[in-house]
Design a protein around this motif. Structure first.
Motif, PDB file in Angstrom:
ATOM      1  N   ASP A 114     -40.264 -28.325 -13.678  1.00 47.73           N
ATOM      2  CA  ASP A 114     -39.017 -29.081 -14.200  1.00 47.73           C
ATOM      3  C   ASP A 114     -37.958 -29.313 -13.038  1.00 47.73           C
ATOM      4  OD1 ASP A 114     -40.088 -28.802 -16.638  1.00 47.73           O
ATOM      5  OD2 ASP A 114     -38.696 -27.479 -17.299  1.00 47.73           O
ATOM      6  N   MET A 115     -37.853 -28.365 -12.260  1.00 45.69           N
ATOM      7  CA  MET A 115     -36.765 -28.490 -11.040  1.00 45.69           C
ATOM      8  C   MET A 115     -37.024 -29.499 -10.241  1.00 45.69           C
ATOM      9  SD  MET A 115     -35.644 -24.470 -10.520  1.00 45.69           S
ATOM     10  CE  MET A 115     -34.324 -24.052 -11.815  1.00 45.69           C
ATOM     11  N   VAL A 116     -38.365 -29.633  -9.917  1.00 46.87           N
ATOM     12  CA  VAL A 116     -38.788 -30.673  -8.929  1.00 46.87           C
ATOM     13  C   VAL A 116     -38.484 -32.182  -9.627  1.00 46.87           C
ATOM     14  CG1 VAL A 116     -40.984 -31.750  -7.591  1.00 46.87           C
ATOM     15  CG2 VAL A 116     -40.715 -29.278  -7.770  1.00 46.87           C
ATOM     16  N   ASN A 117     -38.954 -32.114 -10.762  1.00 46.83           N
ATOM     17  CA  ASN A 117     -38.899 -33.579 -11.206  1.00 46.83           C
ATOM     18  C   ASN A 117     -37.401 -33.970 -11.670  1.00 46.83           C
ATOM     19  OD1 ASN A 117     -41.545 -33.923 -11.730  1.00 46.83           O
ATOM     20  ND2 ASN A 117     -41.754 -32.567 -13.658  1.00 46.83           N
ATOM     21  N   GLN A 118     -36.517 -33.046 -11.682  1.00 46.80           N
ATOM     22  CA  GLN A 118     -35.264 -33.309 -11.801  1.00 46.80           C
ATOM     23  C   GLN A 118     -34.539 -34.022 -10.379  1.00 46.80           C
ATOM     24  OE1 GLN A 118     -33.436 -29.508 -13.099  1.00 46.80           O
ATOM     25  NE2 GLN A 118     -33.925 -30.037 -15.359  1.00 46.80           N
ATOM     26  N   LEU A 119     -35.232 -33.625  -9.675  1.00 49.63           N
ATOM     27  CA  LEU A 119     -34.957 -34.180  -8.345  1.00 49.63           C
ATOM     28  C   LEU A 119     -35.370 -35.492  -7.837  1.00 49.63           C
ATOM     29  CD1 LEU A 119     -35.005 -30.973  -6.211  1.00 49.63           C
ATOM     30  CD2 LEU A 119     -33.162 -31.884  -7.376  1.00 49.63           C
ATOM     31  N   SER A 120     -36.068 -36.239  -8.978  1.00 49.89           N
ATOM     32  CA  SER A 120     -36.659 -37.589  -8.455  1.00 49.89           C
ATOM     33  C   SER A 120     -36.042 -38.750  -8.475  1.00 49.89           C
ATOM     34  CB  SER A 120     -37.841 -37.542  -9.695  1.00 49.89           C
ATOM     35  OG  SER A 120     -37.262 -37.973 -10.776  1.00 49.89           O
ATOM     36  N   SER A 121     -34.519 -38.681  -8.767  1.00 54.32           N
ATOM     37  CA  SER A 121     -33.741 -40.011  -8.696  1.00 54.32           C
ATOM     38  C   SER A 121     -32.528 -39.317  -7.970  1.00 54.32           C
ATOM     39  CB  SER A 121     -33.577 -40.589  -9.843  1.00 54.32           C
ATOM     40  OG  SER A 121     -32.585 -39.719 -10.688  1.00 54.32           O
ATOM     41  N   VAL A 122     -31.818 -40.043  -7.007  1.00 58.26           N
ATOM     42  CA  VAL A 122     -30.537 -39.673  -6.578  1.00 58.26           C
ATOM     43  C   VAL A 122     -29.335 -39.365  -7.794  1.00 58.26           C
ATOM     44  CG1 VAL A 122     -30.407 -40.590  -4.291  1.00 58.26           C
ATOM     45  CG2 VAL A 122     -29.976 -41.795  -6.038  1.00 58.26           C
ATOM     46  N   ALA A 123     -29.548 -40.182  -8.742  1.00 56.97           N
ATOM     47  CA  ALA A 123     -28.603 -39.966  -9.933  1.00 56.97           C
ATOM     48  C   ALA A 123     -28.795 -38.692 -10.571  1.00 56.97           C
ATOM     49  CB  ALA A 123     -29.166 -41.254 -11.215  1.00 56.97           C
ATOM     50  N   GLY A 124     -30.159 -38.202 -10.799  1.00 59.54           N
ATOM     51  CA  GLY A 124     -30.531 -36.796 -11.269  1.00 59.54           C
ATOM     52  C   GLY A 124     -29.892 -35.866 -10.247  1.00 59.54           C
ATOM     53  N   ILE A 125     -30.049 -36.179  -8.904  1.00 63.89           N
ATOM     54  CA  ILE A 125     -29.584 -35.105  -7.981  1.00 63.89           C
ATOM     55  C   ILE A 125     -27.877 -34.868  -7.979  1.00 63.89           C
ATOM     56  CG2 ILE A 125     -29.193 -34.540  -5.625  1.00 63.89           C
ATOM     57  CD1 ILE A 125     -32.038 -35.638  -5.162  1.00 63.89           C
ATOM     58  N   ALA A 126     -27.313 -36.072  -8.209  1.00 65.11           N
ATOM     59  CA  ALA A 126     -25.939 -36.029  -8.320  1.00 65.11           C
ATOM     60  C   ALA A 126     -25.165 -35.241  -9.531  1.00 65.11           C
ATOM     61  CB  ALA A 126     -25.463 -37.492  -8.323  1.00 65.11           C
ATOM     62  N   GLU A 127     -25.995 -35.480 -10.576  1.00 69.91           N
ATOM     63  CA  GLU A 127     -25.757 -34.941 -11.906  1.00 69.91           C
ATOM     64  C   GLU A 127     -26.060 -33.290 -11.714  1.00 69.91           C
ATOM     65  OE1 GLU A 127     -26.944 -36.548 -15.577  1.00 69.91           O
ATOM     66  OE2 GLU A 127     -25.966 -35.010 -16.623  1.00 69.91           O
ATOM     67  N   ARG A 128     -27.061 -32.983 -11.324  1.00 72.00           N
ATOM     68  CA  ARG A 128     -27.213 -31.650 -10.938  1.00 72.00           C
ATOM     69  C   ARG A 128     -26.470 -30.652 -10.238  1.00 72.00           C
ATOM     70  NH1 ARG A 128     -29.688 -30.258 -15.187  1.00 72.00           N
ATOM     71  NH2 ARG A 128     -29.927 -28.162 -14.122  1.00 72.00           N
ATOM     72  N   LYS A 181     -43.945 -38.298   0.330  1.00 69.99           N
ATOM     73  CA  LYS A 181     -43.674 -36.818   0.495  1.00 69.99           C
ATOM     74  C   LYS A 181     -42.572 -36.141   0.019  1.00 69.99           C
ATOM     75  CE  LYS A 181     -47.663 -36.063   3.039  1.00 69.99           C
ATOM     76  NZ  LYS A 181     -48.638 -35.475   2.728  1.00 69.99           N
ATOM     77  N   LYS A 182     -41.678 -37.176  -0.612  1.00 75.76           N
ATOM     78  CA  LYS A 182     -40.340 -36.518  -0.707  1.00 75.76           C
ATOM     79  C   LYS A 182     -40.453 -35.264  -1.722  1.00 75.76           C
ATOM     80  CE  LYS A 182     -36.181 -37.805  -2.947  1.00 75.76           C
ATOM     81  NZ  LYS A 182     -35.642 -39.202  -3.669  1.00 75.76           N
ATOM     82  N   LEU A 183     -41.209 -35.311  -2.679  1.00 75.92           N
ATOM     83  CA  LEU A 183     -41.235 -34.126  -3.535  1.00 75.92           C
ATOM     84  C   LEU A 183     -42.661 -33.495  -3.643  1.00 75.92           C
ATOM     85  CD1 LEU A 183     -38.938 -35.510  -6.565  1.00 75.92           C
ATOM     86  CD2 LEU A 183     -38.301 -33.775  -4.774  1.00 75.92           C
ATOM     87  N   LEU A 189     -37.144 -49.267  -6.728  1.00 77.41           N
ATOM     88  CA  LEU A 189     -37.945 -48.866  -5.706  1.00 77.41           C
ATOM     89  C   LEU A 189     -37.687 -47.568  -5.175  1.00 77.41           C
ATOM     90  CD1 LEU A 189     -37.464 -51.964  -3.380  1.00 77.41           C
ATOM     91  CD2 LEU A 189     -39.552 -51.508  -4.968  1.00 77.41           C
ATOM     92  N   GLU A 190     -36.626 -46.743  -6.226  1.00 82.33           N
ATOM     93  CA  GLU A 190     -36.520 -45.446  -5.885  1.00 82.33           C
ATOM     94  C   GLU A 190     -37.748 -44.608  -6.097  1.00 82.33           C
ATOM     95  OE1 GLU A 190     -33.549 -43.766  -7.948  1.00 82.33           O
ATOM     96  OE2 GLU A 190     -33.188 -41.777  -6.307  1.00 82.33           O
ATOM     97  N   ARG A 191     -38.507 -45.108  -7.218  1.00 85.38           N
ATOM     98  CA  ARG A 191     -39.708 -44.182  -7.738  1.00 85.38           C
ATOM     99  C   ARG A 191     -41.021 -44.708  -6.881  1.00 85.38           C
ATOM    100  NH1 ARG A 191     -41.264 -45.016 -12.578  1.00 85.38           N
ATOM    101  NH2 ARG A 191     -41.660 -43.001 -13.021  1.00 85.38           N
ATOM    102  N   PRO A 192     -41.813 -44.064  -6.476  1.00 82.98           N
ATOM    103  CA  PRO A 192     -42.833 -44.348  -5.797  1.00 82.98           C
ATOM    104  C   PRO A 192     -43.796 -45.039  -6.856  1.00 82.98           C
ATOM    105  CG  PRO A 192     -42.460 -41.893  -5.865  1.00 82.98           C
ATOM    106  CD  PRO A 192     -41.316 -42.556  -6.270  1.00 82.98           C
ATOM    107  N   GLN A 193     -43.678 -44.654  -8.126  1.00 80.94           N
ATOM    108  CA  GLN A 193     -44.652 -45.319  -9.349  1.00 80.94           C
ATOM    109  C   GLN A 193     -44.265 -46.716  -9.337  1.00 80.94           C
ATOM    110  OE1 GLN A 193     -42.940 -42.421  -9.568  1.00 80.94           O
ATOM    111  NE2 GLN A 193     -44.250 -40.823 -10.039  1.00 80.94           N
ATOM    112  N   THR A 194     -43.147 -47.065  -8.936  1.00 78.94           N
ATOM    113  CA  THR A 194     -42.978 -48.731  -9.174  1.00 78.94           C
ATOM    114  C   THR A 194     -43.842 -49.475  -7.981  1.00 78.94           C
ATOM    115  OG1 THR A 194     -40.655 -48.154  -9.477  1.00 78.94           O
ATOM    116  CG2 THR A 194     -41.159 -50.406  -8.751  1.00 78.94           C
ATOM    117  N   ILE A 195     -44.113 -48.764  -7.109  1.00 81.03           N
ATOM    118  CA  ILE A 195     -45.111 -49.498  -6.032  1.00 81.03           C
ATOM    119  C   ILE A 195     -46.522 -49.451  -6.572  1.00 81.03           C
ATOM    120  CG2 ILE A 195     -45.922 -49.251  -3.484  1.00 81.03           C
ATOM    121  CD1 ILE A 195     -42.961 -50.016  -3.905  1.00 81.03           C
ATOM    122  N   ALA A 196     -46.814 -48.474  -7.072  1.00 79.95           N
ATOM    123  CA  ALA A 196     -48.101 -48.343  -7.722  1.00 79.95           C
ATOM    124  C   ALA A 196     -48.393 -49.446  -8.819  1.00 79.95           C
ATOM    125  CB  ALA A 196     -48.606 -47.042  -8.304  1.00 79.95           C
ATOM    126  N   GLN A 197     -47.254 -49.541  -9.572  1.00 77.00           N
ATOM    127  CA  GLN A 197     -47.171 -50.589 -10.746  1.00 77.00           C
ATOM    128  C   GLN A 197     -47.234 -51.998 -10.177  1.00 77.00           C
ATOM    129  OE1 GLN A 197     -47.194 -49.367 -14.089  1.00 77.00           O
ATOM    130  NE2 GLN A 197     -47.786 -51.253 -14.249  1.00 77.00           N
TER     131      GLN A 197
END
Lengths: 701, 437
Positions: B371-385, A67-69, A394-402
């Motif tokens: 796009d904006m949502v996708n940029q938040l998908s990793s902490v590395a991405g968030i730190a950079e933004r 639910k994170k995003l 593991l940060e990507r939920p897609q990994t679990i699906a993979q």
């Protein structure tokens, strides 16, 4: 003191450089900085949860809720053994692309509008489709994905557009050495008769027809051979209802599926060269197929071994070839498991001048891991890196699906990933050496280099580890090597004589005078060139643009007179000798009658064809090089030095498009390139007159 | 001594939100030495990213040292007073981490991603880099070769690899954007110890950087670690920026480049406003209208309907001084550059004359949100933004609110931007043509 401190804090900009230095020094000396800080308590690593269910029609569905995003991604995967495409190589890719060009309900335009309006993404590749969108559009996007998979329109006009565009895409990529290396290494690794070794070419594309694509879709896009993974802001019950609605009534089709046979494993190490003339770098792939299934007991040991060899920045290959020697921006190796046949590969781009050293080092590093045990420390470093990579993934939920997908497809066992870190911890230095001995095969490798083939051939020819050098074209077809070996009993004069004979000049058909008129462009400026020749050594060339004379060259007696924009320059002595051989109607004939040294130096590749390189020394103060097509005997290139003002500059003329005029063949197209030229000058002949009357005035200054 | 002045830190808790999305919460403060710090907690994975964005890029180089900023980025992995050559990568990787850096015209960005219990290692490494980096002769010579191979691989030996470089050198006459970030290999050969020292002292200072940390971290603990590792690094003189103002293009600049390619490419580089300036968001939206997705205008018209191009795209370069938006088309087999260019121009003319449709407008907003949502998908991405928004816009919270800026742009604004910036006198038109065989 206190006051000063406060001042410093408030207005740091007034620091003089000197006091900054002191403060830096002071900070530098703080004791805690001397060593890396010690670790805190490692966090627990928790694998996310997934659920899996199968529809009545056999479609297997994996759901990972996250639910994170506010977004959802969907991946549709067809799990069938690779299908042999033979002379239609590429049709499975084309089928996938065709799916996106409209459905029974929506035209391509409507489909594109719908996807783009939602800001969603939908793409396809040979083994399935992927989509992603904001949560609020998940129903629409899955609906569209189902339509695309189940009821594509298969419009033939769209099919032809795909073919045209793919043709352009293949051509656009054909000068990309990485693309070439990717294609050719597949062919080398598996052979053209294995489905993994098939690549789409302009020829195979040409043959692909709508029937084959529709047939593939009908047989293989079926629920009973497919997976659907749904990840993100969606619950299992929402996903179940949605999938049931979109795919529940999809008809399965049972058909026998057989995996491919094993490819032929190399029996010795060979070098494969693909020419990219004058490339500053060689793109290198050292590769071979091997049996390595996902379930192999020693797969993890093989992966750790590969990490040490070339799997991370601190790998042996990268430290050696990048950080120690500076030969490359980066080099990596990979060991890849597969249900049918796995492979090993090292890849990197290296400066052309170090190619031999690179090959030696690659083989040396492979041998070293086979012969010697790694240290505990080196193992630990690779192990920790892999543990960290696992945690980061593991940060990507897609990994679990993979993970779930891999477990289901490859029979990995339910605790495969749960136990991953423990199994990694248990790997020993002996396991690493055993894996190296089993999986690293420096004696049975194919080494592909895409680069300046001529140089590479010369630089690499006597490497003891290399048994053969094979020349290939950009599609991985073997070029006839015999043609690249200098024939015995043939010398440079023979090649020149054969050229003169082949263009049709004999004692009875002689050239006394000649007029050539050509047209061309130089950086968008239209040019016209007229040249008059008179035997033995008089020549004039006038280059004009839109009626205005831009340059005049007159070669007469021992002089060369150059007129450029009204400025006259006269070359005499050596400077003139260096150029006035060009005034001969047939310099080759003149050379034959001279005492100059004429050497057959090599067989080189130009435009994929073997050419004799004949070097003539003594005629000018530098050797002049001629290149003759081995097959036709015609001249394709001449390379020489010209004086441009006070500067010496290399220049090259390429000849093509030979046509006959009064029994003699002339090149109707020449392309002149040179260091001092802003752009290539292409000249296309408009008119040639053989033995015309030429007024003496022409050759007056 | 800095401990006394803790009260001088200013803190911001961000709570503003954009529609539907949980806002990114973060704390932001500035150390006494001027270092901007941003902390974001996200416990979804046991990792932490430590990043430092330095406000220095290729535009800050000396004219005769082009490529220096990027080269220097390579050198800053060579070690420090307490870290030997090669140990930088080693320490990160042997603790399960990953690291990298990149250089752009305006800034240089370093990041380390580690298991979260090694957060302090990341802070130590970045503080070493900021406080007392060190490089020896071997390091300099090796990296010079590595960068030269990087240039061959990424630019010279790749079809269309020099496209941006060739375009920028014609799009700017005085502004340093005219030189490519990778720069000139001969210049690098001439750089010496004095150059390194000066560059380091001028730009690698806390008051010219943003430290952005995100991941599974304890905020209070992280604050005290930040203070320990970075608090005593002295500030430097505020760098004096090269304030070159590029004059408007005096009419279209047109040229041809011959390259090892098979199909002609047409490049139109339109001069556009700086990031965040008036007109910037409209230019970003124009880019989506022109080339985002199959239904975008260039794609639909040139690739699909007329089949003139195998690929088309429009890319506005994010730059802090006025920059460019590049349209690139690669021609289909048998189509010449001029034909392709005319079709590109027709699409631009339409944008001058007619408003985009309501539906297109809504699509663009949806695409930007996605796009904006996708940029938040990793902490590395968030730190950079976060670092990016702080450095360029002075407002890290734009990570939550920037979408509102896009929403405030009207269809009329978009047409106005098309008229104002996307016209012939304001562009470089470049043909990339196959070198004759």
């Amino acid at each position: 003191m206190r006051l000063l401190l406060i001042l410093l804090v408030i207005t740091p900009v007034i620091f003089t450089n000197c006091s900054t230095k002191k403060m830096r020094q002071k900070a530098s000396n703080e004791a805690f900085r001397a060593n890396p800080p010690s670790a805190g308590t490692p966090p627990e690593i928790n694998l996310g949860k997934h659920s899996m269910f199968t529809l009545d029609n056999g479609l297997k569905v994996i759901v990972v809720e996250d639910k994170k995003l506010p977004r959802v991604s969907m991946q549709y995967l067809i799990d069938v053994p690779p299908v042999k495409q033979s002379e239609y190589a590429g049709y499975i890719d084309l089928t996938a692309e065709w799916l996106l060009k409209g459905t029974e309900k929506r035209s391509k335009t409507e489909l594109d509008d719908a996807i783009d309006f939602m800001g969603a993404k939908l793409s396809s590749r040979s083994d399935g489709l992927a989509a992603s969108c904001l949560t609020r559009y998940k129903e629409d996007v899955m609906g569209i994905m189902a339509e695309v998979i189940r009821s594509p329109k298969f419009d033939e006009a769209e099919f032809n557009k795909i073919k045209n565009r793919t043709q352009s895409a293949i051509m656009a990529s054909s000068s990309d050495p990485d693309f070439i290396a990717g294609n050719v290494s597949k062919v080398i690794r598996y052979g053209q008769s294995h489905p993994y070794g098939e690549i789409m070419t302009l020829h195979s594309l040409e043959r692909i027809n709508p029937m084959i694509c529709k047939g593939y879709h009908k047989n293989y896009y079926r629920p009973n051979v497919s997976y659907l993974a749904i990840v993100g802001d969606i619950t299992e019950s929402e996903a179940r209802a949605l999938v049931e609605q979109c795919f529940g009534d999809w008809e399965p089709l049972e058909r026998p599926l057989a995996g491919p046979k094993l490819p032929v494993f190399p029996d010795r190490t060979k070098l494969y060269l693909v020419d990219k003339a004058e490339a500053p770098q060689s793109v290198v792939r050292l590769t071979y197929p091997m049996e390595l299934k996902y379930t192999a007991n020693d797969r993890l040991a093989a992966m750790v071994m590969n990490t040490i060899l070339g799997g991370f920045f601190n790998s042996r290959l990268n430290l050696n070839l990048r950080e120690d020697k500076g030969y490359t921006y980066g080099v990596r190796s990979g060991i890849n498991a597969d249900q049918y046949v796995g492979y090993f590969s090292i890849s990197g781009s290296f400066g052309t001048d170090v190619s031999r050293l690179v090959v030696e080092e690659l083989l040396k590093e492979m041998n070293d891991l086979r012969l010697n045990k790694v240290s505990e420390e080196e193992l630990e470093r690779a192990r920790q890196y892999m543990m960290g990579t696992f945690a980061r993934s593991l940060e990507r939920p897609q990994t679990i699906a993979q993970f779930a997908l891999n477990q289901a497809r490859y029979g990995l066992g339910s605790d495969y990933y749960e136990s991953y870190l423990d199994r990694l911890a248990a790997i020993t230095v002996d396991d690493i050496q055993a894996a190296a001995i089993k999986y690293l095969r420096p004696q049975n490798a194919s080494i592909l280099m895409v680069g300046d083939a001529e140089r590479l051939k010369n630089d690499l020819k006597d490497l003891p580890e290399i048994n053969d050098i094979v020349f290939m074209d950009k599609e991985g077809n073997t070029l006839d090597q015999e043609k690249y070996i200098l024939p015995t009993g043939l010398d440079g004069r023979d090649v020149l004589a054969r050229y003169i004979e082949n263009i049709g000049v004999t004692d009875s058909v002689a050239l006394n005078t000649l007029l050539i008129e050509s047209e061309g462009t130089l950086t968008d400026i239209p040019l016209r060139s007229t040249s008059w020749f008179r035997h033995p050594q008089t020549m004039k060339q006038v280059i004009s643009s839109q009626g205005q004379t831009m340059q005049e060259l007159l070669y007469k007696e021992d002089k060369v007179i150059m007129t450029q924009m009204g400025q006259v320059q006269e070359l005499t002595g050596e400077a003139a000798t260096d150029q006035n051989w060009m005034a001969y109607i047939l310099p080759e004939q003149y050379i034959l009658g001279s005492g100059y040294e004429v050497k057959l130096k090599d067989v080189e590749q130009i435009n994929g064809k073997p050419h004799y390189l004949v070097e003539v020394s003594g005629m000018a103060s530098f050797p002049v090089k001629f290149y003759f097509d081995v097959e036709t005997g015609l001249k394709s290139r001449m390379s020489y030095i010209v004086a441009m003002g006070n500067q010496l500059s290399e220049q090259q003329t390429d000849y093509s498009n030979y046509r006959e005029v009064e029994g003699i063949k002339f090149p109707y197209r020449s392309a002149i390139t040179g260091q001092a030229m802003p752009a290539p000058l292409i000249l296309n002949v408009k008119r040639i007159l053989v033995n015309p009357q030429i007024d003496d005035e022409v050759f007056n200054q | 001594m800095n401990r006394i002045c803790i009260a001088a830190f200013f803190l911001i808790m961000s709570l503003t939100s954009i529609a539907q999305m949980k806002p990114i919460t973060f704390e932001e403060y500035t150390l006494d030495n001027g270092l901007d710090v941003i902390l974001h907690r996200d416990d979804s994975a046991p990792i932490a990213v430590v990043s430092v964005m330095y406000h220095v890029g290729s535009k800050d180089e000396d004219k005769d040292k082009s490529g220096f900023a990027h080269f220097f980025e390579h050198l800053l992995f060579e070690g420090s007073r307490n870290i030997g050559r090669g140990e930088f990568f080693n320490m990160v990787e042997k603790h399960g981490g990953a690291l990298n850096a990149n250089t752009w015209y305006d800034r240089t960005y370093y990041y380390v991603i580690l298991p979260s219990h090694r957060l302090n290692l990341g802070l130590w490494l970045e503080s070493e880099r900021m406080l007392h980096a060190k490089v020896d002769e071997k390091g300099v010579n090796t990296q010079r070769k590595v960068v030269s191979e990087e240039r061959s691989q990424m630019y010279d030996n790749r079809p269309y690899g020099t496209l941006l470089e060739e375009t920028m050198k014609r799009a700017f006459t005085v502004h340093p954007y005219k030189t490519s970030v990778i720069g000139n290999m001969d210049h690098l050969a001439n750089a010496d110890t004095t150059d390194y020292q000066r560059f380091y002292e001028t730009y690698y200072i806390p008051n010219n950087a943003v430290l952005s940390i995100a991941g599974n971290i304890d905020i209070e603990e992280t604050k005290s670690l930040v203070e320990q590792f970075f608090g005593t690094i002295p500030a430097g003189k505020t760098p004096v920026r090269n304030s070159v103002v590029e004059p408007p293009l005096a009419g279209e600049v047109r040229d041809t480049v011959y390259d090892n390619i098979q199909l002609p490419a047409v490049v139109h580089a339109y001069r556009t406003p700086a990031q965040g300036a008036d007109g910037y968001y409209a230019v970003m939206m124009l880019s989506k209208i022109l080339s985002e997705g199959e239904s975008s205008r260039l794609h639909r018209s040139l690739v699909d309907e007329q089949q003139l191009a195998v690929q088309v795209m429009n890319m506005p370069l994010p730059l802090e001084d006025p920059g460019v938006s590049l349209s690139v088309g690669i021609a289909n087999v048998g189509i010449d550059a001029r034909q392709l260019e005319e079709a590109m121009d027709q699409e631009i003319d339409k944008l001058h004359n007619e408003l985009i449709s309501e539906r297109e407008y809504q699509a663009v907003l949806n695409q930007i949100e996605n796009d904006m949502v996708n940029q938040l998908s990793s902490v590395a991405g968030i730190a950079e933004r976060l670092a990016n928004y702080k450095m360029y816009f002075g407002d890290a919270n734009l990570i939550n609110t920037e979408l509102e800026r896009y929403k405030s742009i009207s269809r009329e604004d978009i047409r106005k931007a098309a008229q104002q910036y996307f016209h012939r006198d304001n562009r470089v038109a470049l043909y990339f043509l196959p070198k004759p065989q």
